[in-house]
Design a protein around this motif. Sequence first.
Motif, PDB file in Angstrom:
ATOM      1  N   ILE A  47      21.606  47.310  16.074  1.00  0.00           N
ATOM      2  CA  ILE A  47      20.268  47.496  15.497  1.00  0.00           C
ATOM      3  C   ILE A  47      19.208  47.558  16.593  1.00  0.00           C
ATOM      4  O   ILE A  47      18.327  48.427  16.586  1.00  0.00           O
ATOM      5  CB  ILE A  47      19.964  46.359  14.502  1.00  0.00           C
ATOM      6  N   LEU A  48      19.282  46.649  17.564  1.00  0.00           N
ATOM      7  CA  LEU A  48      18.293  46.626  18.636  1.00  0.00           C
ATOM      8  C   LEU A  48      18.414  47.844  19.543  1.00  0.00           C
ATOM      9  O   LEU A  48      17.410  48.420  19.966  1.00  0.00           O
ATOM     10  CB  LEU A  48      18.459  45.341  19.460  1.00  0.00           C
TER      11      LEU A  48
ATOM     12  N   HIS B 123      22.343  60.044  11.179  1.00  0.00           N
ATOM     13  CA  HIS B 123      23.767  59.709  11.194  1.00  0.00           C
ATOM     14  C   HIS B 123      24.004  58.730  12.341  1.00  0.00           C
ATOM     15  O   HIS B 123      23.696  59.037  13.503  1.00  0.00           O
ATOM     16  CB  HIS B 123      24.613  60.966  11.376  1.00  0.00           C
ATOM     17  N   PRO B 124      24.573  57.534  12.086  1.00  0.00           N
ATOM     18  CA  PRO B 124      24.658  56.501  13.133  1.00  0.00           C
ATOM     19  C   PRO B 124      25.522  56.886  14.325  1.00  0.00           C
ATOM     20  O   PRO B 124      25.313  56.359  15.418  1.00  0.00           O
ATOM     21  CB  PRO B 124      25.240  55.293  12.386  1.00  0.00           C
ATOM     22  N   LEU B 125      26.468  57.791  14.153  1.00  0.00           N
ATOM     23  CA  LEU B 125      27.316  58.208  15.274  1.00  0.00           C
ATOM     24  C   LEU B 125      26.873  59.546  15.851  1.00  0.00           C
ATOM     25  O   LEU B 125      26.844  59.719  17.075  1.00  0.00           O
ATOM     26  CB  LEU B 125      28.778  58.293  14.820  1.00  0.00           C
TER      27      LEU B 125
ATOM     28  N   LEU C 258      26.752  56.735   4.589  1.00  0.00           N
ATOM     29  CA  LEU C 258      26.830  55.633   5.555  1.00  0.00           C
ATOM     30  C   LEU C 258      25.625  54.708   5.463  1.00  0.00           C
ATOM     31  O   LEU C 258      25.761  53.480   5.593  1.00  0.00           O
ATOM     32  CB  LEU C 258      26.952  56.202   6.975  1.00  0.00           C
ATOM     33  N   ILE C 259      24.451  55.263   5.247  1.00  0.00           N
ATOM     34  CA  ILE C 259      23.250  54.424   5.121  1.00  0.00           C
ATOM     35  C   ILE C 259      23.360  53.527   3.897  1.00  0.00           C
ATOM     36  O   ILE C 259      23.045  52.331   3.954  1.00  0.00           O
ATOM     37  CB  ILE C 259      21.989  55.311   5.070  1.00  0.00           C
TER      38      ILE C 259
ATOM     39  N   GLY D 297      24.659  44.423   4.258  1.00  0.00           N
ATOM     40  CA  GLY D 297      23.620  43.523   4.753  1.00  0.00           C
ATOM     41  C   GLY D 297      23.103  43.929   6.113  1.00  0.00           C
ATOM     42  O   GLY D 297      22.404  43.162   6.775  1.00  0.00           O
ATOM     43  N   CYS D 298      23.451  45.148   6.539  1.00  0.00           N
ATOM     44  CA  CYS D 298      23.035  45.628   7.859  1.00  0.00           C
ATOM     45  C   CYS D 298      21.775  46.468   7.737  1.00  0.00           C
ATOM     46  O   CYS D 298      21.480  47.048   6.696  1.00  0.00           O
ATOM     47  CB  CYS D 298      24.165  46.456   8.473  1.00  0.00           C
ATOM     48  N   TRP D 299      20.997  46.520   8.805  1.00  0.00           N
ATOM     49  CA  TRP D 299      19.880  47.451   8.869  1.00  0.00           C
ATOM     50  C   TRP D 299      20.431  48.869   9.028  1.00  0.00           C
ATOM     51  O   TRP D 299      21.615  49.057   9.339  1.00  0.00           O
ATOM     52  CB  TRP D 299      18.941  47.080  10.006  1.00  0.00           C
ATOM     53  N   VAL D 300      19.587  49.882   8.832  1.00  0.00           N
ATOM     54  CA  VAL D 300      20.086  51.254   8.728  1.00  0.00           C
ATOM     55  C   VAL D 300      19.346  52.181   9.689  1.00  0.00           C
ATOM     56  O   VAL D 300      18.205  51.904  10.088  1.00  0.00           O
ATOM     57  CB  VAL D 300      19.932  51.775   7.282  1.00  0.00           C
ATOM     58  N   PRO D 301      19.978  53.299  10.076  1.00  0.00           N
ATOM     59  CA  PRO D 301      19.333  54.273  10.964  1.00  0.00           C
ATOM     60  C   PRO D 301      18.348  55.149  10.209  1.00  0.00           C
ATOM     61  O   PRO D 301      18.661  56.271   9.795  1.00  0.00           O
ATOM     62  CB  PRO D 301      20.522  55.088  11.500  1.00  0.00           C
TER      63      PRO D 301
END
Length: 405
Positions: free
Chosen positions: A106-107, A129-131, A173-174, A181-185
């Motif tokens: 996230i950071l 897209h996170p990747l 994915l988002i 419980g994760c933050w998202v891109p």
Amino acid sequence: MGSVCTASYIPQIGFVLSLPIKTSEEQPEVPDYDFVFESHDARHYKTETMRELDEKFGDVYVEILTRENATLLKLSEAILDKLPRLETALDLVSEVDCLMAMALVILENNWKKPEVVEDGPLEIVNGRHPLQERTINPFIPNDTSMGEEGGRVHLLSGPNSSGKSVYMKQVGLIVYLAHLGCWVPATSATIPLVDNIFTRIQTVESVAIGVSSFLCDVNQVSRAMSGGGRRSLFIIDEFGKGTLATDGTALLLGLVSTLANRGHEAPLALLSTHYHQVPKLLPETGVLRYKKMETEGKSGDIVFLFKIVPGIVDNSGALDILDKAGIPDSVTNRAHQVISCIREGKEIPIAEDIPDISQVHNQVSIFLDLKLEDLEDMQDEQRKADRLNENLTKFLKGLCELENI
């Protein structure tokens, strides 16, 4: 004997006296030394002193193993007795490790905290897209608005390589990351709770399962339709592409119509297609929205902008991909000619290098009427047969080219 000897311990045998062998000659028997065995460089004996050591220390190796096993048994019993506490500790450690990994990602990637709600529309602003964003610079973000005013069913079209699949995957994915419980891109996101995420993106093929790729696709969609409801998310990429175009169009049309007819009870569904005639055959409904991947330029010089905008694309851009891939001009030129005739409703002309069909019929008739017993005309008939073979070869080559188009 005057030789240097050593006392050794050998498991299962005990203590022995070892005398080195200095020559290859037969070794004489030593008084009061009982021979046990011979190795490559020494002879081993039992003596009175060795037997006293056996009596005093016993079989040390066996005793070591016995005590080791007893210690391990006690340790196992102690662990089993505290197993619930240990499992709880391991679960907590793994959870902390997972949270630390999420926090680091996230950071490093500037992800934002989503708002997870019980029900309502799916809203994503500048989703990424996170990747894929780690491999492309710059990565073009896209917004997503599904449910209520945004429509629950989105039909996405666009040229090949315009980014449809990446966009659909990033939405899935988002939503999935938010449920972890994760933050998202994304710049911001409002994610409603979903009970299932059904996808038809990757075809799982294997000789072992004994089904075709098309049947795999159908099975994936079947599970989604039977198990998905209003609280579900559908990600369906190019359903129907594995069969005849008319059949695939009909299947996709039936799927979109069924989802749209559910109205506000329809799942949040994101579908992509290259069957551009489907939107023209669908009824107007308040839950269905048409989206496309934006491009600029004309055929032959298309620029992909990788942005989602309202609308319908009527060109897959496949011929532009052929040009960029280095396909011979003869193939692409013929493809452009055929597609132009289809779009304008004109008859597709036979390729110029294909002989007139009537000439082919005449040549075949001449060949079939050959009288092989007439030897005087064989040379002339052979020349006719050669011409026939040449014409047939051109004709078949042209047909193959037309079929490939």
